[in-house]
Write a protein that holds these residues in place. Structure first.
Motif, PDB file in Angstrom:
ATOM      1  N   VAL A 547       0.837  -1.205  -0.014  1.00  0.00           N
ATOM      2  CA  VAL A 547       0.153   0.141  -0.107  1.00  0.00           C
ATOM      3  C   VAL A 547       0.870   1.175  -0.054  1.00  0.00           C
ATOM      4  CG1 VAL A 547      -1.994   1.191   0.959  1.00  0.00           C
ATOM      5  CG2 VAL A 547      -1.599  -1.346   1.517  1.00  0.00           C
ATOM      6  N   ASN A 548       1.710   1.266  -0.990  1.00  0.00           N
ATOM      7  CA  ASN A 548       2.475   2.520  -1.306  1.00  0.00           C
ATOM      8  C   ASN A 548       2.324   2.846  -2.684  1.00  0.00           C
ATOM      9  OD1 ASN A 548       4.016   3.747   1.167  1.00  0.00           O
ATOM     10  ND2 ASN A 548       4.391   1.314   1.100  1.00  0.00           N
ATOM     11  N   LYS A 549       3.275   3.751  -3.585  1.00  0.00           N
ATOM     12  CA  LYS A 549       3.219   3.923  -4.840  1.00  0.00           C
ATOM     13  C   LYS A 549       4.450   3.831  -5.421  1.00  0.00           C
ATOM     14  CE  LYS A 549      -0.231   7.850  -3.899  1.00  0.00           C
ATOM     15  NZ  LYS A 549      -0.500   9.122  -4.074  1.00  0.00           N
ATOM     16  N   ILE A 550       5.169   2.534  -5.060  1.00  0.00           N
ATOM     17  CA  ILE A 550       6.423   2.018  -5.604  1.00  0.00           C
ATOM     18  C   ILE A 550       6.224   1.616  -7.135  1.00  0.00           C
ATOM     19  CG2 ILE A 550       8.317   0.426  -5.345  1.00  0.00           C
ATOM     20  CD1 ILE A 550       7.569   0.673  -2.101  1.00  0.00           C
ATOM     21  N   THR A 551       7.141   1.985  -7.905  1.00  0.00           N
ATOM     22  CA  THR A 551       7.050   1.712  -9.289  1.00  0.00           C
ATOM     23  C   THR A 551       8.307   1.061  -9.542  1.00  0.00           C
ATOM     24  OG1 THR A 551       8.260   3.646 -10.006  1.00  0.00           O
ATOM     25  CG2 THR A 551       5.766   3.828  -9.831  1.00  0.00           C
ATOM     26  N   GLY A 552       8.030   0.427 -11.132  1.00  0.00           N
ATOM     27  CA  GLY A 552       9.343  -0.135 -11.333  1.00  0.00           C
ATOM     28  C   GLY A 552       9.043  -1.618 -11.399  1.00  0.00           C
ATOM     29  N   THR A 553      10.334  -2.366 -11.591  1.00  0.00           N
ATOM     30  CA  THR A 553      10.361  -3.893 -11.705  1.00  0.00           C
ATOM     31  C   THR A 553      10.785  -4.411 -10.021  1.00  0.00           C
ATOM     32  OG1 THR A 553      12.348  -4.116 -12.430  1.00  0.00           O
ATOM     33  CG2 THR A 553      10.271  -4.072 -13.955  1.00  0.00           C
ATOM     34  N   LEU A 554      10.391  -5.765 -10.048  1.00  0.00           N
ATOM     35  CA  LEU A 554      11.091  -6.306  -8.666  1.00  0.00           C
ATOM     36  C   LEU A 554      12.527  -6.416  -9.069  1.00  0.00           C
ATOM     37  CD1 LEU A 554       8.410  -8.969  -7.999  1.00  0.00           C
ATOM     38  CD2 LEU A 554       8.898  -7.130  -6.595  1.00  0.00           C
ATOM     39  N   PRO A 555      13.428  -5.824  -8.300  1.00  0.00           N
ATOM     40  CA  PRO A 555      14.727  -6.331  -8.294  1.00  0.00           C
ATOM     41  C   PRO A 555      15.363  -7.416  -8.280  1.00  0.00           C
ATOM     42  CG  PRO A 555      14.430  -4.932  -6.293  1.00  0.00           C
ATOM     43  CD  PRO A 555      13.090  -5.095  -7.057  1.00  0.00           C
ATOM     44  N   PRO A 556      16.211  -7.994  -9.157  1.00  0.00           N
ATOM     45  CA  PRO A 556      16.709  -9.441  -8.739  1.00  0.00           C
ATOM     46  C   PRO A 556      17.446  -9.569  -7.438  1.00  0.00           C
ATOM     47  CG  PRO A 556      17.154  -8.861 -11.054  1.00  0.00           C
ATOM     48  CD  PRO A 556      16.482  -7.514 -10.221  1.00  0.00           C
TER      49      PRO A 556
END
Length: 729
Positions: A547-556
């Motif tokens: 429940v935030n607004k984090i973007t991008g992809t999941l980091p390896p």
């Protein structure tokens, strides 16, 4: 009373008696063989010894053996006593000692009971009598209170009662079931000591007997020597000290904690004027704390926690001015904390938590300048924290959490530079977190969560080099997470969830290599998850960013967190797929990524995470088939893939997930029939298969409805037939 290095006098007498009869060698035997009159109990015994032959004809010796056999505390239980908690010293002697005697080699066996044989029998009887004397005091003695139905010596009872009335009410002796009546009756008719009222120890022996009867002493876990002929100072967990005057020994300690005490504390106990330690914690005590407890003016340590005591804290307790430990926690006490607590200036530790106290913390608490630990949590205490707390400079721990305390964080706490644990959470405190919090350099645990605090998190917290736990969650904090939190070298837990924090996770968090728990969920955080920051927190076990607004992809880099057990990043704006590097996270048990925009979930490496228990990928854009390899995750209890674009059929391999409790595949484009193999999942509680393209019968799972299956949803209004479904959308 003695110990191993200082034997009691009876042990010394026994040693002397044995030394006189050096031809008799006493042996210890753990086999506990029974001695039967006239028959040897030793395996493979040959001809009868002179002792055995004398047993057949000697009535005195037979009576001695019978008397021993009839002892309720027979030596057959000796091994049990040795395994119990520490007790007074005792002899470990086998019952078959008479048949284990090695007699003189020159003894004649020609006659049945010769003169020499009789002499040896007399020696045996003498040693036996010495042993009876020793055993009467060395092993726990049988209480002489078995028959107290009536008073036998009424004259003596009346005489003793005149003295007992100094500590007990006359009404208590009118009830034959009262502890006072039972105690005095025991001293009258059953106490072998026959102590008279002119003895300086009479009243304390009576008081301890009252305590025994009042708190159901026969049911105690440990009650050795109580109500025996032993001195009351030798009764288990009673300690006495010698007085320089003629009073002899006085009771100074009673430590009956965790001993199954039941009932109310008798008021007579308050007349043990030399009592210094009273520890009755962790029992089943009820009723009130004696109102006259203030008479114990030498009391230093009072522990009554973990009972069921009711009523108010008696006002007289504030007369015990030598108290340095006061523990009344986890009872049912009511009322308020009196201002008179300020008179107890010797107090170092106070535990009154988990009761039902009301009112405010008195200003006089500032008088307790020696206080090191103060716990008042878990009550209904209201008002503000008094500024007089600034005088308590020795304070190391303060627990005021779980109350109704309001107002700002008291400036007085800034003077408590010895503080290590500061617990103010779960109150209604307002204002901001003060900058001076960073001056408390010894702080290890800081908890301010679940209040109404606002403003920014002060950067001065980064000065707390010893800090291990930081709870600021469930407030109204704003601004960004200070970069200085990355300067906390020993931090293990950071909980900032349910606030209004903005910005990104500081790059300095990469230095928190001891951090195990990071809860930042339910905020307004933005930006991408930096792999370098994630990788630096290599000790992480719980990472909550939901429940935030984090973007991008999941980091390896997440795959390098080999200790990670729970990863919750649901309801953000993540895209892409789950990295194949996740497959090396063999400690992972919960993976919750629902409510994002992921397009792919499962790779072949994914199924190496065999400890997974919960998977939730719902409400994403995943477009693939449900892999049969999911059947390899045997620990799964929850599988939620709903609201995606899954196609194909339901794999029959899911029927091997015997621990599964929740299966939610609703709102996809799954086709085919419902596998009958799912009927093997006996732990299922909820199954949701609705809003798909399934067909055929759904009755294969109906057999589970008689067990744990409470919710079963399918498209039973359309192509699916179901006679047991709980909902048909």
């Amino acid at each position: 009373k003695g110990d191993i290095d200082n034997p009691i006098p009876y042990d010394e007498r026994l040693a002397a008696a044995l030394a006189e009869f050096d031809e008799v060698d006493f042996e210890y035997d753990d086999d506990d063989l029974l001695l039967n009159a006239g028959v040897s109990s030793l395996p493979g015994a040959a001809a009868k010894s002179p002792m055995e032959r004398c047993l057949e004809s000697d009535s005195t010796l037979q009576m001695l053996v019978r008397e021993w056999d009839n002892n309720p505390r027979s030596l057959k239980k000796m091994d049990e006593y040795e395994r119990e908690p520490p007790r007074p010293p005792r002899l470990s002697v086998a019952r078959n000692f008479l048949t284990n005697m090695r007699l003189d080699d020159k003894m004649s066996f020609s006659s049945l009971c010769s003169t020499r044989a009789r002499r040896m029998a007399i020696i045996g009887i003498t040693v036996g009598i010495a042993l009876v004397i020793a055993l009467a005091t060395s092993i726990p003695m049988w209480r002489s209170a078995s028959n107290l139905s009536t008073v036998k010596n009424r004259s003596r009872f009346s005489n003793l009662m005149e003295t007992a009335l100094q500590v007990s009410s006359s009404e208590s002796f009118q009830n034959q079931n009262s502890p006072q009546f039972k105690a005095l009756r025991w001293m009258t008719d059953a106490d072998d000591v026959s102590m008279e009222t002119d003895s300086p120890r009479f009243l304390q022996r009576y008081i301890l007997a009252v305590l025994f009867f009042a708190l159901e002493g026969d049911s105690w876990n440990r009650n050795d020597y109580w109500l025996t002929q032993a001195s009351e100072c030798e009764w288990q967990y009673v300690t006495c000290a010698y007085e320089t005057n003629e009073s002899g020994e006085s009771v100074t300690e009673i430590t009956l904690y965790s001993n199954n005490l039941q009932g109310s504390i008798p008021s007579e106990l308050t007349f043990l004027s030399r009592l210094k330690i009273l520890d009755l914690d962790t029992n089943k005590l009820t009723g009130r704390i004696p109102s006259d407890i203030g008479q114990l003016t030498e009391l230093r340590d009072l522990r009554l926690q973990d009972n069921r005591l009711t009523g108010e804290i008696p006002s007289s307790i504030y007369q015990c001015k030598q108290l340095y430990i006061l523990s009344l926690a986890r009872n049912e006490l009511t009322g308020t904390i009196s201002e008179d607590i300020g008179f107890l200036t010797a107090l170092e530790q106070v535990f009154i938590d988990s009761n039902a106290l009301k009112g405010a913390i008195p200003e006089t608490i500032g008088n307790l300048v020696k206080m090191q630990q103060l716990y008042l949590d878990g009550n209904g205490i209201s008002g503000t924290i008094p500024d007089t707390i600034s005088s308590m400079t020795a304070l190391e721990e303060i627990g005021l959490h779980d109350n109704l305390i309001e107002g700002v964080i008291s400036y007085g706490l800034s003077k408590c530079l010895s503080l290590q644990n500061l617990y103010l959470d779960n109150n209604t405190m307002t204002g901001s977190i003060p900058d001076w919090i960073g001056d408390l350099g010894l702080l290890v645990d800081l908890r301010l969560s679940s209040n109404k605090l606002d403003g920014n998190i002060p950067s001065s917290i980064g000065n707390l080099a010893n800090l291990q736990v930081l709870y600021l969650d469930s407030n109204m904090l704003t601004g960004s997470i200070p970069r200085t939190l990355g300067d906390l070298p020993n931090i293990e837990e950071i909980e900032l969830f349910r606030n209004r924090l903005q910005g990104t996770i500081p790059s300095t968090f990469a230095y928190l290599d001891k951090l195990e728990i990071l809860y930042l969920d339910n905020n307004l955080l933005t930006g991408k998850l930096a792999g370098s920051v994630i990788q630096g927190m290599r000790s992480l076990k719980y990472l909550y960013l939901s429940v935030n607004k984090i973007t991008g992809t999941l980091p390896p880099a997440l795959g390098k967190l080999n200790k990670l057990s729970k990863l919750h990043i649901q309801q953000n704006k993540l895209t892409g797929s789950i990295p194949t590097e996740f497959g090396v996270m063999t400690s992972l048990e919960e993976l919750l990524l629902n409510g994002n925009k992921l397009s792919s979930a499962f790779s072949s490496e994914f199924f190496s995470m065999e400890r997974l228990k919960k998977i939730d990928f719902s409400n994403n854009d995943i477009s693939e088939t449900i892999p049969a390899a999911l059947g390899r995750l045997s620990n799964l209890t929850s599988l939620v893939l709903s609201n995606n674009l899954y196609t194909g059929s339901i794999p029959t391999e899911l029927g091997t997930l015997v621990s599964l409790q929740l299966l939610d595949l609703a709102v996809n484009t799954i086709t085919g029939t419902i596998p009958t193999e799912l009927s093997n999942l006996m732990q299922l509680i909820e199954v949701s298969l609705s809003d798909n393209g399934l067909e055929g019968s759904a009755d294969g799972l109906c057999g589970l409805r008689a067990g744990s299956l409470a919710t079963y949803e399918t498209d039973c209004k359309e192509a699916v037939t179901c006679n047991c479904c709980t909902f048909c959308p």
